[in-house]
Design a protein around this motif. Sequence first.
Motif, PDB file in Angstrom:
ATOM      1  N   SER A 103       0.956  -1.534   0.250  1.00  0.00           N
ATOM      2  CA  SER A 103      -0.523  -0.257   0.040  1.00  0.00           C
ATOM      3  C   SER A 103       0.522   1.052  -0.016  1.00  0.00           C
ATOM      4  O   SER A 103      -0.071   2.117  -0.517  1.00  0.00           O
ATOM      5  CB  SER A 103      -1.418   0.237   1.407  1.00  0.00           C
ATOM      6  OG  SER A 103      -1.893  -0.810   1.425  1.00  0.00           O
ATOM      7  N   ALA A 125      -1.756  -4.417  -3.397  1.00  0.00           N
ATOM      8  CA  ALA A 125      -2.462  -3.400  -2.432  1.00  0.00           C
ATOM      9  C   ALA A 125      -3.300  -3.527  -2.145  1.00  0.00           C
ATOM     10  O   ALA A 125      -4.687  -2.899  -2.954  1.00  0.00           O
ATOM     11  CB  ALA A 125      -2.143  -1.973  -3.189  1.00  0.00           C
ATOM     12  N   SER A 127      -5.198  -1.137   0.661  1.00  0.00           N
ATOM     13  CA  SER A 127      -5.407  -0.471   1.863  1.00  0.00           C
ATOM     14  C   SER A 127      -6.607   0.631   1.274  1.00  0.00           C
ATOM     15  O   SER A 127      -7.065   1.110   0.104  1.00  0.00           O
ATOM     16  CB  SER A 127      -4.722   0.873   2.190  1.00  0.00           C
ATOM     17  OG  SER A 127      -5.186   1.765   3.119  1.00  0.00           O
ATOM     18  N   PHE A 174      -0.330  -0.389   5.466  1.00  0.00           N
ATOM     19  CA  PHE A 174      -1.563  -1.612   5.213  1.00  0.00           C
ATOM     20  C   PHE A 174      -1.671  -2.095   6.923  1.00  0.00           C
ATOM     21  O   PHE A 174      -3.246  -2.555   6.643  1.00  0.00           O
ATOM     22  CB  PHE A 174      -0.797  -2.853   4.363  1.00  0.00           C
ATOM     23  CG  PHE A 174      -1.723  -4.125   4.647  1.00  0.00           C
ATOM     24  CD1 PHE A 174      -3.032  -3.623   3.593  1.00  0.00           C
ATOM     25  CD2 PHE A 174      -1.272  -5.008   5.073  1.00  0.00           C
ATOM     26  CE1 PHE A 174      -3.055  -5.055   3.184  1.00  0.00           C
ATOM     27  CE2 PHE A 174      -1.777  -6.211   4.687  1.00  0.00           C
ATOM     28  CZ  PHE A 174      -2.979  -6.394   3.688  1.00  0.00           C
TER      29      PHE A 174
END
Length: 399
Positions: A103, A125, A127, A174
């Motif tokens: 992230s 990723a 988030s 994250f």
Amino acid sequence: MNKFGLVIAAAVVMFAAPAVAADDGPIKIGILNDQSGPYVAIDGPTSVDAARMAVEDFGGTVLGRKVEVVSADHQNKPDVGVAIARRWFDVDGVSAILDVAVSSVAFAVQELARERGKIVVYSGAGSSDLTGKACSANSVAWTYDTYALTVGSSRALVRLGGDSWFYMASDNAFGQALTRDSSNAVTAVGGKVIGQVLHPANTADFASYILQAQNSKAKVIALANAGEDTKNAVKAGKEFGVSAKQQMIGLLTLLPDVHGLGLDAAQRLLVTESFYWDMNDETRAWSKRFFERNKVMPHMVPAGVYGSVLHYLKAIKAAGTTDSAAVMKAMKSLPINDFMTKNGRIREDGRVLRDFYVFRVKDPKASKGPWDYYEQVATIPAEDAARPLSESECPLLKK
């Protein structure tokens, strides 16, 4: 024509030629991820190959132009990731960047893509802020996010009696997002968060963290980390005898993690994914092809990379151009249909809507062989797996 006129004409040809060549040259898709660090087993080369599989299955060309997949290792460093992305966009003619595991790197690349007006699609990723307060008109959270990983499983565990939680979280964007989203889900249904400990990413020794979790007497020990950190935490839990009175849950635990741990260490662990290879005939057929090429079974990240590349190419064909705004409009208007997702769609904030599944890792005696690791315990419908738009901080949305 005088000598000055000839110089001007030559200059015009010289500067115009590359633009024409770019329009007629290959369409380049960049896969940016961890190819040498702690997340290589869950992303890296297998995601690159999944992208190539999608290009091959699409036919290798679109709008009469060859499609090429390029890849690079961002080393889990935002500055390295941005430098690669900048070169790809500005020099190498890459039209879109996909995957972007980690992230912290994703946030940096998202800002560059926003400046350049380019498309970026996330599979690795996670988030939820990527489609929240940091959302962009040209970015898509394709495979999962921290909200989806936590909301269903966290609420389900509380309702089953796991009403006190202790978090072991990686000290990065994250881990913070995972902890926040899970904590909100737990407290929303009456559970309590009674402790948290942060650890550096890529930690080898989890002994002290496990002891803190045990001493908390929390009914649930939640791992808000990924990759080698998750595996090391689970191993430490096994070594220090985390008992059946404490349920350990991996908020981002993937099939390669379980494979690396072995069923003896990972049994009873709860995991949430948007894909499992053994769900139906279609997932099994694609996964068999993937295994023949990569010698490992796929999980949701490479499966998501495949689907995102395929959808991107369909959108280019539908739009009749590689212009980012036109392609993104087509991506959001076309339904998502592949072996992983049926009738999915990209929401206004860039979040893909699809079902998620909660799995329990099997007892070794229940497994029929290698990679037969999960039993499904719950389905999280697509609308429940995504943060409600009414709660979103995405500035693109009209309040």
